[in-house]
Design a protein around this motif. Structure first.
Motif, PDB file in Angstrom:
ATOM      1  N   LEU A  52       7.416 -12.034   3.846  1.00 48.68           N
ATOM      2  CA  LEU A  52       7.518 -10.658   3.395  1.00 48.68           C
ATOM      3  C   LEU A  52       7.216  -9.751   4.568  1.00 48.68           C
ATOM      4  O   LEU A  52       6.193  -9.914   5.238  1.00 48.68           O
ATOM      5  N   ARG A  53       8.112  -8.825   4.831  1.00 48.94           N
ATOM      6  CA  ARG A  53       7.851  -7.884   5.906  1.00 48.94           C
ATOM      7  C   ARG A  53       7.513  -6.529   5.315  1.00 48.94           C
ATOM      8  O   ARG A  53       8.190  -6.059   4.412  1.00 48.94           O
ATOM      9  N   ASP A  54       6.446  -5.953   5.863  1.00 46.14           N
ATOM     10  CA  ASP A  54       6.152  -4.577   5.493  1.00 46.14           C
ATOM     11  C   ASP A  54       7.218  -3.691   6.130  1.00 46.14           C
ATOM     12  O   ASP A  54       7.411  -3.717   7.342  1.00 46.14           O
ATOM     13  N   GLU A  55       7.903  -2.920   5.311  1.00 49.59           N
ATOM     14  CA  GLU A  55       9.005  -2.116   5.835  1.00 49.59           C
ATOM     15  C   GLU A  55       8.530  -0.813   6.463  1.00 49.59           C
ATOM     16  O   GLU A  55       9.301  -0.109   7.085  1.00 49.59           O
ATOM     17  N   ALA A  56       7.257  -0.516   6.285  1.00 43.11           N
ATOM     18  CA  ALA A  56       6.743   0.747   6.816  1.00 43.11           C
ATOM     19  C   ALA A  56       6.931   0.798   8.327  1.00 43.11           C
ATOM     20  O   ALA A  56       6.530  -0.112   9.024  1.00 43.11           O
ATOM     21  N   ALA A  81     -16.044 -16.532   1.919  1.00 35.96           N
ATOM     22  CA  ALA A  81     -15.032 -15.924   2.774  1.00 35.96           C
ATOM     23  C   ALA A  81     -13.645 -16.431   2.392  1.00 35.96           C
ATOM     24  O   ALA A  81     -12.713 -15.637   2.204  1.00 35.96           O
ATOM     25  N   VAL A  82     -13.501 -17.749   2.258  1.00 36.84           N
ATOM     26  CA  VAL A  82     -12.187 -18.308   1.938  1.00 36.84           C
ATOM     27  C   VAL A  82     -11.672 -17.725   0.630  1.00 36.84           C
ATOM     28  O   VAL A  82     -10.525 -17.277   0.534  1.00 36.84           O
ATOM     29  N   GLN A  83     -12.543 -17.681  -0.373  1.00 36.12           N
ATOM     30  CA  GLN A  83     -12.111 -17.158  -1.665  1.00 36.12           C
ATOM     31  C   GLN A  83     -11.699 -15.689  -1.580  1.00 36.12           C
ATOM     32  O   GLN A  83     -10.704 -15.281  -2.171  1.00 36.12           O
ATOM     33  N   SER A  84     -12.465 -14.915  -0.828  1.00 34.17           N
ATOM     34  CA  SER A  84     -12.114 -13.498  -0.858  1.00 34.17           C
ATOM     35  C   SER A  84     -10.879 -13.205  -0.006  1.00 34.17           C
ATOM     36  O   SER A  84     -10.080 -12.339  -0.365  1.00 34.17           O
ATOM     37  N   TYR A  85     -10.675 -13.948   1.075  1.00 36.32           N
ATOM     38  CA  TYR A  85      -9.412 -13.786   1.820  1.00 36.32           C
ATOM     39  C   TYR A  85      -8.222 -14.279   0.991  1.00 36.32           C
ATOM     40  O   TYR A  85      -7.137 -13.687   1.041  1.00 36.32           O
ATOM     41  N   CYS A  86      -8.402 -15.357   0.229  1.00 36.42           N
ATOM     42  CA  CYS A  86      -7.315 -15.822  -0.665  1.00 36.42           C
ATOM     43  C   CYS A  86      -6.946 -14.742  -1.673  1.00 36.42           C
ATOM     44  O   CYS A  86      -5.766 -14.450  -1.901  1.00 36.42           O
ATOM     45  N   ARG A  87      -7.975 -14.159  -2.277  1.00 38.45           N
ATOM     46  CA  ARG A  87      -7.738 -13.093  -3.257  1.00 38.45           C
ATOM     47  C   ARG A  87      -6.960 -11.947  -2.619  1.00 38.45           C
ATOM     48  O   ARG A  87      -5.994 -11.442  -3.176  1.00 38.45           O
ATOM     49  N   GLU A  88      -7.390 -11.545  -1.427  1.00 35.95           N
ATOM     50  CA  GLU A  88      -6.723 -10.438  -0.750  1.00 35.95           C
ATOM     51  C   GLU A  88      -5.279 -10.816  -0.403  1.00 35.95           C
ATOM     52  O   GLU A  88      -4.372 -10.006  -0.581  1.00 35.95           O
ATOM     53  N   PHE A  89      -5.088 -12.043   0.068  1.00 34.23           N
ATOM     54  CA  PHE A  89      -3.725 -12.452   0.418  1.00 34.23           C
ATOM     55  C   PHE A  89      -2.819 -12.375  -0.801  1.00 34.23           C
ATOM     56  O   PHE A  89      -1.701 -11.851  -0.736  1.00 34.23           O
ATOM     57  N   ASN A  90      -3.295 -12.896  -1.927  1.00 31.87           N
ATOM     58  CA  ASN A  90      -2.476 -12.878  -3.138  1.00 31.87           C
ATOM     59  C   ASN A  90      -2.181 -11.454  -3.600  1.00 31.87           C
ATOM     60  O   ASN A  90      -1.086 -11.159  -4.068  1.00 31.87           O
ATOM     61  N   LYS A  91      -3.155 -10.571  -3.419  1.00 27.19           N
ATOM     62  CA  LYS A  91      -2.950  -9.168  -3.768  1.00 27.19           C
ATOM     63  C   LYS A  91      -1.854  -8.559  -2.886  1.00 27.19           C
ATOM     64  O   LYS A  91      -0.927  -7.910  -3.368  1.00 27.19           O
ATOM     65  N   LEU A  92      -1.962  -8.813  -1.572  1.00 24.98           N
ATOM     66  CA  LEU A  92      -0.954  -8.273  -0.645  1.00 24.98           C
ATOM     67  C   LEU A  92       0.423  -8.880  -0.925  1.00 24.98           C
ATOM     68  O   LEU A  92       1.444  -8.198  -0.846  1.00 24.98           O
ATOM     69  N   TRP A  93       0.423 -10.156  -1.247  1.00 29.42           N
ATOM     70  CA  TRP A  93       1.699 -10.850  -1.497  1.00 29.42           C
ATOM     71  C   TRP A  93       2.459 -10.197  -2.648  1.00 29.42           C
ATOM     72  O   TRP A  93       3.685 -10.076  -2.620  1.00 29.42           O
ATOM     73  N   LYS A  94       1.714  -9.768  -3.675  1.00 24.93           N
ATOM     74  CA  LYS A  94       2.362  -9.085  -4.795  1.00 24.93           C
ATOM     75  C   LYS A  94       2.827  -7.686  -4.416  1.00 24.93           C
ATOM     76  O   LYS A  94       3.790  -7.166  -4.951  1.00 24.93           O
ATOM     77  N   GLN A  95       2.074  -7.102  -3.481  1.00 23.44           N
ATOM     78  CA  GLN A  95       2.246  -5.692  -3.164  1.00 23.44           C
ATOM     79  C   GLN A  95       3.451  -5.458  -2.238  1.00 23.44           C
ATOM     80  O   GLN A  95       4.132  -4.452  -2.349  1.00 23.44           O
ATOM     81  N   PHE A  96       3.682  -6.389  -1.332  1.00 22.31           N
ATOM     82  CA  PHE A  96       4.762  -6.149  -0.344  1.00 22.31           C
ATOM     83  C   PHE A  96       6.121  -6.637  -0.866  1.00 22.31           C
ATOM     84  O   PHE A  96       6.186  -7.331  -1.855  1.00 22.31           O
ATOM     85  N   ILE A 141       2.996 -12.723   5.635  1.00 20.47           N
ATOM     86  CA  ILE A 141       3.175 -11.276   5.487  1.00 20.47           C
ATOM     87  C   ILE A 141       2.982 -10.680   6.873  1.00 20.47           C
ATOM     88  O   ILE A 141       1.968 -10.950   7.524  1.00 20.47           O
ATOM     89  N   SER A 142       3.941  -9.920   7.336  1.00 18.77           N
ATOM     90  CA  SER A 142       3.866  -9.416   8.712  1.00 18.77           C
ATOM     91  C   SER A 142       4.556  -8.071   8.832  1.00 18.77           C
ATOM     92  O   SER A 142       5.370  -7.698   7.988  1.00 18.77           O
ATOM     93  N   GLU A 143       4.201  -7.354   9.889  1.00 16.64           N
ATOM     94  CA  GLU A 143       4.967  -6.155  10.257  1.00 16.64           C
ATOM     95  C   GLU A 143       6.099  -6.534  11.209  1.00 16.64           C
ATOM     96  O   GLU A 143       6.901  -5.676  11.584  1.00 16.64           O
ATOM     97  N   ASP A 144       6.153  -7.784  11.615  1.00 20.03           N
ATOM     98  CA  ASP A 144       6.987  -8.188  12.749  1.00 20.03           C
ATOM     99  C   ASP A 144       8.279  -8.795  12.237  1.00 20.03           C
ATOM    100  O   ASP A 144       8.275  -9.839  11.593  1.00 20.03           O
ATOM    101  N   ASP A 145       9.422  -8.175  12.548  1.00 21.98           N
ATOM    102  CA  ASP A 145      10.657  -8.715  11.977  1.00 21.98           C
ATOM    103  C   ASP A 145      11.121  -9.979  12.693  1.00 21.98           C
ATOM    104  O   ASP A 145      12.046 -10.631  12.244  1.00 21.98           O
TER     105      ASP A 145
END
Ligand code: ZN
Ligand code: ZN
Lengths: 168, 168
Positions: free
Chosen positions: A102-106, A153-168, A86-90
């Motif tokens: 997945l690119r954030d289009e913002a 830490a690993v678990q909570s970053y995984c959770r956040e990544f999966n959340k972002l992955w659905k979101q973008f 997931i990146s802002e960088d095309d």
């Protein structure tokens, strides 16, 4: 660190090892290591951490323009490692045929930015910090990363990544 | 881990956090906590971590425009806590009469940036991540911080802060 490095080598490059406990089924080999930039040594530590991937690389990165890191990720993907970015960088979109990206289009002012710079390898350790995967970060800027296998830490970053992955 | 353990062995044995031991001089209550933004809950965790300072706050922050965090730092300084700030942000200079403040003067394109976002409290724990102390980071952006009292991490961020403090 690289697979095959002895613990002594790893430890020598990264400060004192965690306290040692014997027996009792205790798992005490949790590490928290930090590296600072600009520094090719730090860069190599990051590169080696990525090269140690066996199963998956989940990357949330604002900027990704460093060709050496791009090659490591592309090679990993070629070797069957599951890569999600997931990146802002095309520029990331140009990396490979089928890396899941997945690119954030913002891009308008005042829009939110996916400003994270973290990477989870094999759900085994996480890399986080100020460090973008860019040439400026590597060669010019004062930056830091922290690498830890702390399960919280690993678990909570995984959770956040999966959340972002659905979101973008 | 034992000296001579391969990296793969060390990594394979990593798992949940170590059990907590009481007494015995063991340092086993090491934590690694992560918080994600935008989130006022995460912001409050950060604010509370800062408010817990008793002796010193060493802050290396690219951007610092959040008035609530600025008030916490100013109050801490007023209460006798030693505050040192290295920033790219000239708003920091307006914070208080005698907070020790160094601004990186680099502003031309292609100059290096002090892009870190870390803070060491009481040489007791360190906060690091992608999070700038700005309104956009708090309210809009996807960001993360990690807070740890790992002595290796605290020591190495302290070392880096002191190095930067001499350099700027
Ligand atoms: Zn694929
Ligand atoms: Zn003062």
């Amino acid at each position: 660190p690289q697979v095959g490095d002895s613990w002594a080598t790893v430890a020598a490059n990264s400060g004192p090892p965690p306290p040692q406990h014997q027996g009792g089924g205790e798992r005490t080999n949790i590490y928290v290591r930090s590296f600072f930039f600009p520094s090719e040594d730090s860069f190599n530590q990051l590169a080696n951490a990525l090269k140690s991937a066996k199963h998956s690389i989940d990357l949330a990165i604002y900027s990704f323009t460093d060709n050496d890191l791009s090659k490591i990720i592309t090679n990993a993907h070629r070797n069957g490692i599951k890569v999600r970015i997931i990146s802002e960088d095309d520029q990331v979109g140009k990396m490979g045929n089928d890396i899941e990206f997945l690119r954030d289009e913002a891009s308008a002012p005042n829009e939110s930015l996916m400003h994270n710079k973290f990477c989870i390898v094999d759900k085994r350790f996480v890399i986080t910090g100020s460090y973008n995967w860019s040439k400026a970060a590597r060669r010019q800027n004062q930056e830091n990363i922290l690498i830890t296998n702390s399960p919280e830490a690993v678990q909570s970053y995984c959770r956040e990544f999966n959340k972002l992955w659905k979101q973008f």
